[in-house]
Design a protein around this motif. Structure first.
Motif, PDB file in Angstrom:
ATOM      1  N   UNK A   7      12.856  -5.989  28.187  1.00 37.25           N
ATOM      2  CA  UNK A   7      14.182  -6.140  27.629  1.00 37.25           C
ATOM      3  C   UNK A   7      13.944  -7.311  27.308  1.00 37.25           C
ATOM      4  N   UNK A   8      15.452  -8.370  26.759  1.00 40.74           N
ATOM      5  CA  UNK A   8      15.471  -9.856  26.826  1.00 40.74           C
ATOM      6  C   UNK A   8      15.478  -9.620  28.418  1.00 40.74           C
ATOM      7  N   UNK A   9      16.273 -11.299  29.109  1.00 41.73           N
ATOM      8  CA  UNK A   9      16.725 -11.989  29.674  1.00 41.73           C
ATOM      9  C   UNK A   9      18.149 -12.487  29.350  1.00 41.73           C
ATOM     10  N   UNK A  10      19.420 -12.655  30.325  1.00 44.07           N
ATOM     11  CA  UNK A  10      20.575 -12.864  29.882  1.00 44.07           C
ATOM     12  C   UNK A  10      20.442 -14.570  28.930  1.00 44.07           C
ATOM     13  N   UNK A  11      19.816 -15.150  29.274  1.00 40.99           N
ATOM     14  CA  UNK A  11      19.725 -16.630  29.525  1.00 40.99           C
ATOM     15  C   UNK A  11      18.790 -16.199  27.790  1.00 40.99           C
ATOM     16  N   UNK A  12      18.305 -15.724  27.115  1.00 44.86           N
ATOM     17  CA  UNK A  12      17.607 -15.789  25.488  1.00 44.86           C
ATOM     18  C   UNK A  12      19.356 -15.869  24.673  1.00 44.86           C
ATOM     19  N   UNK A  13      19.193 -17.038  24.191  1.00 45.66           N
ATOM     20  CA  UNK A  13      19.742 -17.252  22.651  1.00 45.66           C
ATOM     21  C   UNK A  13      19.668 -17.007  21.241  1.00 45.66           C
ATOM     22  N   UNK A  14      18.441 -16.328  21.229  1.00 46.22           N
ATOM     23  CA  UNK A  14      18.173 -15.464  20.007  1.00 46.22           C
ATOM     24  C   UNK A  14      19.333 -14.318  19.800  1.00 46.22           C
ATOM     25  N   UNK A  15      19.393 -14.302  18.772  1.00 48.30           N
ATOM     26  CA  UNK A  15      20.182 -12.768  18.361  1.00 48.30           C
ATOM     27  C   UNK A  15      19.997 -12.053  16.935  1.00 48.30           C
ATOM     28  N   UNK A  16      20.019 -10.888  16.646  1.00 49.09           N
ATOM     29  CA  UNK A  16      19.838 -10.602  15.940  1.00 49.09           C
ATOM     30  C   UNK A  16      20.839  -9.181  15.361  1.00 49.09           C
ATOM     31  N   UNK A  17      20.445  -8.545  13.955  1.00 50.44           N
ATOM     32  CA  UNK A  17      21.280  -7.137  13.687  1.00 50.44           C
ATOM     33  C   UNK A  17      20.414  -6.742  12.812  1.00 50.44           C
ATOM     34  N   UNK A  18      21.018  -5.434  12.336  1.00 51.17           N
ATOM     35  CA  UNK A  18      20.205  -4.466  11.276  1.00 51.17           C
ATOM     36  C   UNK A  18      20.883  -4.353  10.712  1.00 51.17           C
ATOM     37  N   UNK A  19      20.212  -3.844   9.016  1.00 51.39           N
ATOM     38  CA  UNK A  19      21.100  -3.009   8.157  1.00 51.39           C
ATOM     39  C   UNK A  19      20.440  -2.451   7.230  1.00 51.39           C
ATOM     40  N   UNK A  20      21.144  -1.195   6.008  1.00 48.96           N
ATOM     41  CA  UNK A  20      19.709  -0.603   5.685  1.00 48.96           C
ATOM     42  C   UNK A  20      20.398  -0.898   4.145  1.00 48.96           C
ATOM     43  N   UNK A  21      19.125  -1.311   2.942  1.00 54.81           N
ATOM     44  CA  UNK A  21      20.054  -1.912   2.267  1.00 54.81           C
ATOM     45  C   UNK A  21      18.277  -1.854   0.865  1.00 54.81           C
ATOM     46  N   UNK A  22      18.322  -1.230  -0.283  1.00 53.38           N
ATOM     47  CA  UNK A  22      17.869  -1.046  -1.003  1.00 53.38           C
ATOM     48  C   UNK A  22      16.730   0.127  -0.469  1.00 53.38           C
ATOM     49  N   UNK A  23      17.459   1.492   0.557  1.00 57.75           N
ATOM     50  CA  UNK A  23      16.470   2.065   1.048  1.00 57.75           C
ATOM     51  C   UNK A  23      15.077   1.864   1.597  1.00 57.75           C
ATOM     52  N   UNK A  24      15.677   0.206   2.490  1.00 59.99           N
ATOM     53  CA  UNK A  24      14.876  -0.190   3.591  1.00 59.99           C
ATOM     54  C   UNK A  24      15.907  -0.891   4.781  1.00 59.99           C
ATOM     55  N   UNK A  25      14.862  -0.259   5.797  1.00 60.90           N
ATOM     56  CA  UNK A  25      15.647  -1.231   7.290  1.00 60.90           C
ATOM     57  C   UNK A  25      15.257  -2.558   7.373  1.00 60.90           C
ATOM     58  N   UNK A  26      16.307  -3.098   7.616  1.00 60.55           N
ATOM     59  CA  UNK A  26      16.045  -5.103   7.908  1.00 60.55           C
ATOM     60  C   UNK A  26      16.455  -5.052   9.192  1.00 60.55           C
ATOM     61  N   UNK A  27      15.668  -5.651  10.527  1.00 59.51           N
ATOM     62  CA  UNK A  27      15.510  -6.126  11.278  1.00 59.51           C
ATOM     63  C   UNK A  27      16.047  -7.701  10.734  1.00 59.51           C
ATOM     64  N   UNK A  28      17.562  -8.919  10.865  1.00 64.45           N
ATOM     65  CA  UNK A  28      17.800  -9.856  10.370  1.00 64.45           C
ATOM     66  C   UNK A  28      17.916 -10.988  11.639  1.00 64.45           C
TER      67      UNK A  28
END
Length: 261
Positions: free
Chosen positions: A35-56
């Motif tokens: 897993x990531x450490x607390x100091x990691x400042x990258x952020x992500x999200x997800x969604x489902x669109x056009x029958x495809x799972x996205x990592x954003x």
């Protein structure tokens, strides 16, 4: 006067970056969860669109995700997987619906079952440093990127789906490396502030925006203004997208930044 908490410097996203390691019993098998450490400042999200799972995410998130995939292809301990846990997951940057945890699995090394997924989801978010720190090595990735390597994907098995509330991607080592390269180089030469690459043909995709965080902030504000706690309907979704775009445009203009569609 209250004492201020110390500000942690952002953890570097580089070869040998530090990650947390946890030993968990999932679905009746022993697993090593990275897993990531607390100091990691990258952020992500997800969604489902056009029958495809996205990592954003944004460019920085793409670099981190690329390194996670590359390093995962070289792991040797059976049962190893990577989890991008809830503290690093935003609402999505379109309508601010909650994002899901993200799980990355090397299929050669780690059999995955519905029972294992269920056990893992029940434990999220994971708290504390776990069982120690690991150095995540990504030997060769920077050299190949610098050389402009052209990666040929091999016809090996991969899949991406939402399993027990987690967006999950699993692939063999060769594909992990190919996707790592494609994700890591997102944004290089991109126009209009957006770039993307597929994960698991037709089932998954990584999409990044140069103004990802501004989009998340605008979507959150628009959701609060348009929905006010009510359910998301198709009509409300249209209004939410319009309001989010207006908020983001105002934010960009106030900072003298270009407005992205």
């Amino acid at each position: 006067m209250s004492a201020r908490l110390p500000v942690r410097p952002a953890a570097p996203i580089a070869d040998g970056m530090k990650l947390h390691r946890r030993r968990l019993r999932l679905g009746g098998r022993n697993h090593t969860v990275i897993t990531l450490r607390p100091g990691t400042d990258a952020r992500f999200s997800t969604n489902y669109f056009h029958d495809t799972w996205h990592v954003l995410s944004d460019w920085r998130g793409a670099r981190l995700l690329g390194r996670l995939l590359w390093g995962l292809a070289f792991q040797r301990v059976p049962g190893t997987l990577v989890v991008i846990d809830l503290p690093f997951v935003d609402p999505n940057p379109f309508d601010a619906s909650p994002g899901d945890p993200i799980v990355l699995i090397p299929s050669r090394l780690t059999p995955w079952s519905a029972a294992a997924a269920r056990d893992l989801r029940r434990r999220l978010p994971l708290h504390g440093p776990g069982d120690g720190t690991v150095r995540w090595h990504t030997h060769g990735l920077d050299r190949l990127v610098a050389a402009g390597h052209k990666w040929q994907r091999l016809p090996t098995r991969e899949w991406m789906d939402r399993v027990h509330g987690m967006v999950t991607f699993a692939a063999a080592d060769a594909l992990l490396r190919a996707h790592a390269y494609g994700v890591f180089t997102l944004g290089v030469g991109a126009r209009h502030g957006m770039d993307y690459t597929d994960l698991a043909w037709q089932d998954g995709e990584v999409q990044v925006f140069s103004d990802y965080r501004a989009r998340v902030s605008a979507a959150r504000a628009a959701r609060a203004q348009v929905l006010g706690g009510r359910a998301l309907t198709p009509e409300a979704e249209r209004l939410l997208w319009e309001r989010g775009t207006a908020i983001r445009t105002a934010m960009a203009r106030s900072h003298g930044a270009p407005v992205r569609a």
